[in-house]
Scaffold this motif. Structure first.
Motif, PDB file in Angstrom:
ATOM      1  N   LEU A   3      29.292  96.516  78.564  1.00 58.46           N
ATOM      2  CA  LEU A   3      30.457  97.156  78.319  1.00 58.46           C
ATOM      3  C   LEU A   3      29.918  98.639  78.051  1.00 58.46           C
ATOM      4  N   THR A   4      29.338  98.705  76.793  1.00 58.10           N
ATOM      5  CA  THR A   4      28.943 100.149  76.259  1.00 58.10           C
ATOM      6  C   THR A   4      28.313 101.114  77.419  1.00 58.10           C
ATOM      7  N   ARG A   5      27.514 100.319  78.203  1.00 60.16           N
ATOM      8  CA  ARG A   5      26.682 101.261  79.186  1.00 60.16           C
ATOM      9  C   ARG A   5      27.450 101.532  80.377  1.00 60.16           C
ATOM     10  N   GLU A   6      28.408 100.736  80.571  1.00 64.17           N
ATOM     11  CA  GLU A   6      29.539 100.748  81.535  1.00 64.17           C
ATOM     12  C   GLU A   6      30.616 101.960  81.243  1.00 64.17           C
ATOM     13  N   LEU A   7      30.841 101.766  80.023  1.00 64.98           N
ATOM     14  CA  LEU A   7      31.760 102.861  79.478  1.00 64.98           C
ATOM     15  C   LEU A   7      31.117 104.280  79.400  1.00 64.98           C
ATOM     16  N   LEU A   8      30.032 104.365  79.277  1.00 62.12           N
ATOM     17  CA  LEU A   8      29.203 105.935  79.302  1.00 62.12           C
ATOM     18  C   LEU A   8      29.066 106.365  80.466  1.00 62.12           C
ATOM     19  N   ARG A   9      29.033 105.309  81.687  1.00 67.29           N
ATOM     20  CA  ARG A   9      28.878 105.635  82.939  1.00 67.29           C
ATOM     21  C   ARG A   9      29.561 106.521  83.517  1.00 67.29           C
ATOM     22  N   ALA A  10      31.103 106.583  83.401  1.00 71.95           N
ATOM     23  CA  ALA A  10      31.950 107.488  83.617  1.00 71.95           C
ATOM     24  C   ALA A  10      33.247 106.975  83.057  1.00 71.95           C
ATOM     25  N   HIS A  11      34.341 108.118  83.150  1.00 72.89           N
ATOM     26  CA  HIS A  11      35.538 108.146  82.567  1.00 72.89           C
ATOM     27  C   HIS A  11      36.388 108.408  83.752  1.00 72.89           C
ATOM     28  N   LYS A  18      37.511  98.690  87.086  1.00 78.12           N
ATOM     29  CA  LYS A  18      36.290  97.874  87.425  1.00 78.12           C
ATOM     30  C   LYS A  18      36.101  97.290  86.022  1.00 78.12           C
ATOM     31  N   ILE A  19      36.329  97.766  84.895  1.00 82.33           N
ATOM     32  CA  ILE A  19      35.897  97.027  83.837  1.00 82.33           C
ATOM     33  C   ILE A  19      37.113  96.126  83.403  1.00 82.33           C
ATOM     34  N   ALA A  20      38.309  96.326  83.543  1.00 80.23           N
ATOM     35  CA  ALA A  20      39.534  95.936  83.406  1.00 80.23           C
ATOM     36  C   ALA A  20      39.514  94.583  84.331  1.00 80.23           C
ATOM     37  N   ASP A  21      39.097  94.702  85.736  1.00 80.23           N
ATOM     38  CA  ASP A  21      38.855  93.721  86.253  1.00 80.23           C
ATOM     39  C   ASP A  21      38.010  92.449  85.901  1.00 80.23           C
ATOM     40  N   LEU A  33      35.320  93.617  74.563  1.00 78.60           N
ATOM     41  CA  LEU A  33      36.207  94.911  74.880  1.00 78.60           C
ATOM     42  C   LEU A  33      36.913  95.466  73.453  1.00 78.60           C
ATOM     43  N   VAL A  34      37.551  94.426  72.855  1.00 74.36           N
ATOM     44  CA  VAL A  34      38.230  94.927  71.645  1.00 74.36           C
ATOM     45  C   VAL A  34      37.128  95.341  70.562  1.00 74.36           C
ATOM     46  N   ASP A  35      36.131  94.622  70.386  1.00 77.70           N
ATOM     47  CA  ASP A  35      34.995  95.024  69.389  1.00 77.70           C
ATOM     48  C   ASP A  35      34.405  96.182  69.654  1.00 77.70           C
ATOM     49  N   THR A  36      34.219  96.525  71.058  1.00 75.61           N
ATOM     50  CA  THR A  36      33.705  97.779  71.464  1.00 75.61           C
ATOM     51  C   THR A  36      34.871  99.114  71.197  1.00 75.61           C
ATOM     52  N   PHE A  37      36.040  98.862  71.338  1.00 67.51           N
ATOM     53  CA  PHE A  37      36.956  99.782  71.014  1.00 67.51           C
ATOM     54  C   PHE A  37      36.936 100.093  69.571  1.00 67.51           C
ATOM     55  N   GLN A  46      37.477 106.196  72.940  1.00 68.84           N
ATOM     56  CA  GLN A  46      38.374 106.614  73.945  1.00 68.84           C
ATOM     57  C   GLN A  46      37.994 106.105  75.357  1.00 68.84           C
ATOM     58  N   ARG A  47      36.960 105.877  75.647  1.00 63.06           N
ATOM     59  CA  ARG A  47      36.735 105.239  77.015  1.00 63.06           C
ATOM     60  C   ARG A  47      36.930 103.774  77.303  1.00 63.06           C
ATOM     61  N   ALA A  48      36.974 103.152  76.054  1.00 64.53           N
ATOM     62  CA  ALA A  48      37.252 101.702  76.016  1.00 64.53           C
ATOM     63  C   ALA A  48      38.677 101.543  76.087  1.00 64.53           C
ATOM     64  N   SER A  49      39.629 102.461  75.419  1.00 59.92           N
ATOM     65  CA  SER A  49      40.842 102.274  75.460  1.00 59.92           C
ATOM     66  C   SER A  49      41.710 102.121  76.799  1.00 59.92           C
ATOM     67  N   TRP A  50      41.047 102.833  77.902  1.00 60.49           N
ATOM     68  CA  TRP A  50      41.805 102.826  79.250  1.00 60.49           C
ATOM     69  C   TRP A  50      41.821 101.631  79.921  1.00 60.49           C
ATOM     70  N   PRO A  51      40.493 100.854  80.029  1.00 65.60           N
ATOM     71  CA  PRO A  51      40.465  99.378  80.347  1.00 65.60           C
ATOM     72  C   PRO A  51      41.154  98.496  79.341  1.00 65.60           C
TER      73      PRO A  51
END
Length: 172
Positions: A3-11, A18-21, A33-37, A46-51
Motif C-alpha cells: 500500500l505504501t508504494r501504491e500510495l506514493l505512485r500517484a495521487h 484501485k486501492i479501494a477496490d 490501510l488504517v495502519d498506513t493512514f 494524505q494519500r491513504a485518506s482518499w481510498p
C-alpha cells in the motif's frame, strides 16, 4: 499489494479507486490501510485518506473495529490536520457506536470551538455532531449555540454547512 508504494505512485482518483477496490470488503486489507493512514508521514496519510474514505463510504462497518484506535490517535498532541480532516470526513458516513458518542462529540465540539482548526475540519465535525444528535438530542442546544455564535464571522464554507445543519436541527 504494498500500500505504501501504491500510495506514493500517484495521487489520482484512479489510484485511490484501485486501492479501494483492492481493499474491497476485506477486513485484513482495511486494517493495513488504517495502519498506513495513522502511521504517516503526512504525504502517506494524505494519500491513504482518499481510498480510506472510499472504503468507508462503500462499507461503513469496516471502520467499526478501528474507531477506538483512530479516536485515541486524534487525541495525540501535534496530530496533523490531514488526519483530523479525513477522520471527520469518513465519520460522516459511519454509525458511531453509542459507547463512543461522548468521545466523538467532545472531539467535534473541541474542533468547532477552536480558532486554530481548519475550516474543513470544523465543517466535517459539524456534520458528525448533527448525526450524533439524532440519537443524543440533548446536544442539540449546545451545537446550535456554537454555530449561531460563529456564523457572523465564519467563512463561506462554514456558513453554508452551518445553515444546513441548523435547518436540520429545527427550532427546538
Amino acid at each position: 499489494m504494498d500500500l505504501t508504494r501504491e500510495l506514493l505512485r500517484a495521487h489520482t482518483r484512479s489510484q485511490a479507486t484501485k486501492i479501494a477496490d483492492y481493499v474491497n470488503d476485506n477486513p485484513t486489507h482495511f486494517k493495513v490501510l488504517v495502519d498506513t493512514f495513522l502511521k504517516g508521514p503526512y504525504r502517506i496519510t494524505q494519500r491513504a485518506s482518499w481510498p480510506l474514505n472510499l472504503c468507508v463510504e462503500r462499507n461503513p462497518t469496516l471502520v467499526k473495529p478501528h474507531l477506538k484506535r483512530i479516536l485515541r490517535h486524534l487525541q495525540e498532541p501535534g496530530i496533523h490536520d490531514a488526519v483530523k480532516r479525513n477522520t471527520m470526513r469518513f465519520l460522516q458516513f459511519c454509525t458511531i457506536p453509542k459507547s463512543l458518542h461522548g468521545n466523538v462529540a467532545d472531539l467535534c465540539f473541541q474542533y468547532l470551538q477552536s480558532k486554530k482548526e481548519a475550516i474543513a475540519i470544523k465543517v466535517f465535525a459539524m456534520t458528525v455532531l448533527s448525526n450524533i444528535i439524532e440519537k443524543e438530542p440533548d446536544l442539540k442546544k449546545e451545537l446550535k449555540i456554537i454555530l449561531e455564535d460563529q456564523l457572523p464571522y465564519a467563512s463561506p464554507g462554514f456558513t453554508v454547512r452551518a445553515h444546513r445543519v441548523l435547518k436540520a436541527l429545527g427550532n427546538s
